[in-house]
Motif scaffolding. Structure first.
Motif, short mmCIF file in Angstrom:
data_model
loop_
_atom_site.label_atom_id
_atom_site.label_comp_id
_atom_site.label_asym_id
_atom_site.label_seq_id
_atom_site.Cartn_x
_atom_site.Cartn_y
_atom_site.Cartn_z
N PHE A 33 -6.83 -3.00 -36.99
CA PHE A 33 -5.66 -2.95 -36.34
C PHE A 33 -5.65 -1.82 -35.54
N ALA A 34 -6.95 -1.64 -34.56
CA ALA A 34 -6.89 -0.06 -34.26
C ALA A 34 -6.88 0.10 -33.70
N SER A 35 -5.84 -0.63 -32.15
CA SER A 35 -5.72 -0.64 -31.08
C SER A 35 -4.45 -0.90 -30.59
N ILE A 36 -4.10 -0.75 -32.21
CA ILE A 36 -1.78 -0.80 -31.52
C ILE A 36 -1.90 0.67 -32.76
N ARG A 37 -2.14 0.98 -32.92
CA ARG A 37 -1.89 2.61 -34.10
C ARG A 37 -1.44 3.99 -32.70
N THR A 38 -0.77 4.06 -33.43
CA THR A 38 0.08 5.45 -32.01
C THR A 38 -1.34 6.55 -31.88
N ASN A 39 -1.65 6.85 -33.36
CA ASN A 39 -2.50 8.15 -33.54
C ASN A 39 -4.02 7.85 -32.74
N ASN A 40 -4.32 6.19 -32.66
CA ASN A 40 -5.67 6.59 -31.69
C ASN A 40 -4.99 5.61 -29.91
N ARG A 41 -4.07 4.92 -29.94
CA ARG A 41 -3.68 5.46 -28.56
C ARG A 41 -4.05 6.76 -28.17
N ARG A 42 -3.42 7.90 -29.04
CA ARG A 42 -3.37 9.43 -28.56
C ARG A 42 -4.89 10.08 -28.61
#
Length: 339
Positions: free
Chosen positions: A145-154
């Motif tokens: 569920f990578a797209s909702i993770r804050t670190n991935n958004r960064r």
């Protein structure tokens, strides 16, 4: 273009994974992957016997290694031999990347904004990069569920910033797969494009990622092409200056959303999905697409989408909607570039 479903970040018992390469291969095939990259931490020993396992499961296994240091993790793919990570210096990681390049490989930042020490020593990227042109790709989606993770958004924002600065860096996803554990969370897939009629090989897939022929999704396969003055430009290619000048004919985009890929292995509720075309100039197009699992037997093709003729550095497609109750990116392409 033929699209190959890839998982580009995995581990076995040869580092901190709890699976053998054969277990990893069997699990990957069950999840609909055509290729995986084995990227154990600081070792390539887990690749022993990979050709036999690849043949047994009908799966390509790319050779790789995750440089795992106190200052960041870097995934390397397609190396002809071991590239020594131990001399990596905080201010001179470019030297290490160039060593990977000399061995025929490519290098990408792994989960650059994942929490670091003490939770995950070295997971947070702290290397100083004076010249980002040496970086081949950034793993902008890490985990499930990578797209909702804050670190991935960064990480996604970092990639966009570098595109805006004029660097041509690819973006990928990676599960960072350590164990054969079932999950109900969405799994992301990096599709790498190879020429029609070609049989996929390790070298072709590495070249595809190096050249930006990649698209990332938790469900349907999203593809983008640009048409200018009778020429077609696919992901990773470059539209030359005369073809995008204001006094030339208009640019057109074509987008394909293929809901048939990996059938039964992902789920989206019936909904209206938003297709966005964006560039360094901001959001350029916004189109609503109706998705229903009852009419998903054919790809959705949107052609003749008019673009302004003004200058831009890059253009990509994004698909937004509701994923397990969260509003998130469903899929995104790597860019088409402009000179």
């Amino acid at each position: 273009m033929r699209w190959i479903a890839c998982e580009l970040h995995t581990h076995t018992q040869h580092s901190d994974g709890v699976q053998t390469l054969e277990e990893l291969a069997a699990g990957a095939v069950e999840l609909g992957f055509d290729a995986i990259a084995l990227t154990d931490h600081n070792t390539m020993s887990g690749l022993a016997g990979k050709d036999s396992i690849a043949s047994q499961y009908g799966l390509l296994i790319l050779p790789g290694m995750e440089w795992t240091t106190f200052y960041g993790h870097m995934v390397t793919l397609g190396l002809s031999e071991y590239a020594d990570w131990r001399s990596a210096d905080p201010s001179q990681i470019a030297d290490g990347i160039q060593a990977v390049h000399r061995l025929g490989g490519i290098a990408g930042l792994a989960h650059p904004f994942r929490i670091g020490s003490p939770a995950c020593t070295g997971c947070y990227w702290e290397y100083e990069l004076k010249d980002w042109s040496v970086v081949d790709y950034i793993e902008v989606w890490s985990g499930t569920f990578a797209s909702i993770r804050t670190n991935n958004r960064r990480a996604f924002a970092l990639w966009t910033d570098k595109l805006n600065e004029g660097f041509r860096i690819s973006a990928t996803s990676g599960r960072d797969w350590h164990a054969q554990m079932k999950t109900e969370e969405p799994l992301s897939v990096t599709y790498l494009g190879i020429p029609d009629g070609e049989q996929p090989t390790e070298e072709l897939l590495v070249d595809s990622l190096r050249e930006g022929r990649a698209t990332v999704t938790v469900g349907p396969l999203l593809n983008l092409a640009i048409f200018a003055d009778g020429h077609k430009f696919e992901l990773g290619s470059v539209v030359s200056s005369p073809l995008q000048a204001e006094d030339q004919r208009e640019l057109q985009a074509s987008v394909t959303i293929d809901f048939t890929v990996r059938s039964g292995l992902w789920f989206l509720s019936d909904q209206t999905i938003k297709l966005i075309l964006c560039s360094d100039q901001g959001q350029e197009l916004d189109i609503e697409v109706t998705w229903s699992k009852n009419n998903a037997n054919e790809p959705v093709c949107l052609s003749g989408l008019l673009l302004s003729p003004g200058p831009r550095k890059w253009l990509r497609a994004e698909l937004w909607g509701i994923v397990q109750g969260a509003h998130a990116i469903i899929a995104f392409t790597n860019p088409v570039y402009f000179d």
